[in-house]
Design a protein around this motif. Sequence first.
Motif, PDB file in Angstrom:
ATOM      1  N   LEU A   4       0.825  -1.200   0.000  1.00  0.00           N
ATOM      2  CA  LEU A   4       0.000   0.000   0.000  1.00  0.00           C
ATOM      3  C   LEU A   4       0.862   1.254   0.000  1.00  0.00           C
ATOM      4  O   LEU A   4       0.633   2.185  -0.781  1.00  0.00           O
ATOM      5  N   VAL A   5       1.854   1.280   0.876  1.00  0.00           N
ATOM      6  CA  VAL A   5       2.742   2.432   0.983  1.00  0.00           C
ATOM      7  C   VAL A   5       3.526   2.618  -0.309  1.00  0.00           C
ATOM      8  O   VAL A   5       3.661   3.736  -0.823  1.00  0.00           O
ATOM      9  N   ASP A   6       4.049   1.512  -0.850  1.00  0.00           N
ATOM     10  CA  ASP A   6       4.845   1.590  -2.070  1.00  0.00           C
ATOM     11  C   ASP A   6       4.007   2.049  -3.267  1.00  0.00           C
ATOM     12  O   ASP A   6       4.491   2.798  -4.127  1.00  0.00           O
ATOM     13  N   LEU A 109      -8.570   9.075 -20.729  1.00  0.00           N
ATOM     14  CA  LEU A 109      -7.552   9.630 -21.621  1.00  0.00           C
ATOM     15  C   LEU A 109      -6.129   9.401 -21.143  1.00  0.00           C
ATOM     16  O   LEU A 109      -5.185   9.523 -21.935  1.00  0.00           O
ATOM     17  N   TRP A 110      -5.969   9.103 -19.878  1.00  0.00           N
ATOM     18  CA  TRP A 110      -4.647   8.991 -19.263  1.00  0.00           C
ATOM     19  C   TRP A 110      -3.819   7.876 -19.892  1.00  0.00           C
ATOM     20  O   TRP A 110      -4.282   6.752 -20.051  1.00  0.00           O
ATOM     21  N   ARG A 111      -2.596   8.204 -20.263  1.00  0.00           N
ATOM     22  CA  ARG A 111      -1.643   7.201 -20.732  1.00  0.00           C
ATOM     23  C   ARG A 111      -0.484   7.213 -19.736  1.00  0.00           C
ATOM     24  O   ARG A 111       0.445   8.015 -19.848  1.00  0.00           O
ATOM     25  N   PRO A 112      -0.524   6.348 -18.744  1.00  0.00           N
ATOM     26  CA  PRO A 112       0.404   6.470 -17.613  1.00  0.00           C
ATOM     27  C   PRO A 112       1.830   6.051 -17.938  1.00  0.00           C
ATOM     28  O   PRO A 112       2.073   5.259 -18.848  1.00  0.00           O
ATOM     29  N   CYS A 113       2.756   6.607 -17.155  1.00  0.00           N
ATOM     30  CA  CYS A 113       4.139   6.135 -17.161  1.00  0.00           C
ATOM     31  C   CYS A 113       4.190   4.974 -16.167  1.00  0.00           C
ATOM     32  O   CYS A 113       4.031   5.185 -14.965  1.00  0.00           O
ATOM     33  N   VAL A 114       4.337   3.783 -16.675  1.00  0.00           N
ATOM     34  CA  VAL A 114       4.128   2.594 -15.850  1.00  0.00           C
ATOM     35  C   VAL A 114       5.383   2.221 -15.074  1.00  0.00           C
ATOM     36  O   VAL A 114       6.423   1.919 -15.655  1.00  0.00           O
ATOM     37  N   GLY A 115       5.244   2.250 -13.746  1.00  0.00           N
ATOM     38  CA  GLY A 115       6.287   1.765 -12.864  1.00  0.00           C
ATOM     39  C   GLY A 115       5.969   0.352 -12.401  1.00  0.00           C
ATOM     40  O   GLY A 115       4.987  -0.255 -12.846  1.00  0.00           O
ATOM     41  N   GLU A 116       6.750  -0.154 -11.479  1.00  0.00           N
ATOM     42  CA  GLU A 116       6.602  -1.547 -11.037  1.00  0.00           C
ATOM     43  C   GLU A 116       5.225  -1.833 -10.461  1.00  0.00           C
ATOM     44  O   GLU A 116       4.555  -2.798 -10.849  1.00  0.00           O
ATOM     45  N   HIS A 117       4.774  -1.001  -9.550  1.00  0.00           N
ATOM     46  CA  HIS A 117       3.512  -1.283  -8.858  1.00  0.00           C
ATOM     47  C   HIS A 117       2.307  -1.018  -9.746  1.00  0.00           C
ATOM     48  O   HIS A 117       1.347  -1.797  -9.734  1.00  0.00           O
TER      49      HIS A 117
END
Length: 203
Positions: A4-6, A109-117
């Motif tokens: 959750l925190v991460d 519309l959002w195209r996210p910058c995808v991180g690990e989580h």
Amino acid sequence: MSTLVDTLTEGISVITWACTLTALAPGLALVLVARKARLTVALYYIAGAAFLAWAQAAGHWWVGSRGIAVVIGGLLAGGTYLAAWRAQGHSSPLATGAGLVGGALAGWLWRPCVGEHLGDILNDAATDGPRTLALMGLYMAGVLLPLLLIAVAPYAVPAVGRLLDRLPFAIAGATVGAAYAVALATGQYDDLIGELYRISAGY
């Protein structure tokens, strides 16, 4: 608890990334316009954005941002700013509707910058609905934290509220909102999203 925190931390960490602006800028403008209902608009905006971003990943929403859909989206976007402006308080249906619809448009519309989580959330959305929806909500709360800070600040520092209540802030929000609605309705917004994503990815 660490997940959750991460997840929240990862959302906060991308606030300054260009790709985040497509969700953050319209929301900030909407909160500035909603002078009498900032907190309601901010909370429902986050909820709407999280839900539709999750729904797309889970395969429950398949409407593409093109053709007549963007024209309708542009009209809806314009309507959210008008509703937020006319909302008379936190319990106003106009505030709730403006936040939810505005957030849903942002999530669509959002195209996210995808991180690990976030990557884990998107990958598992179709098979682990309740957990990934909750995590998406937490992630989006991090991404859109500036909206919450602006909405809550007047309660902690009344002078901030008096400052934000001044007409120039609402006009600035309405100007950004109008530009957003027009760009969306004319199909230009998708090009902007692509450019911001390329900047974030370092292309």
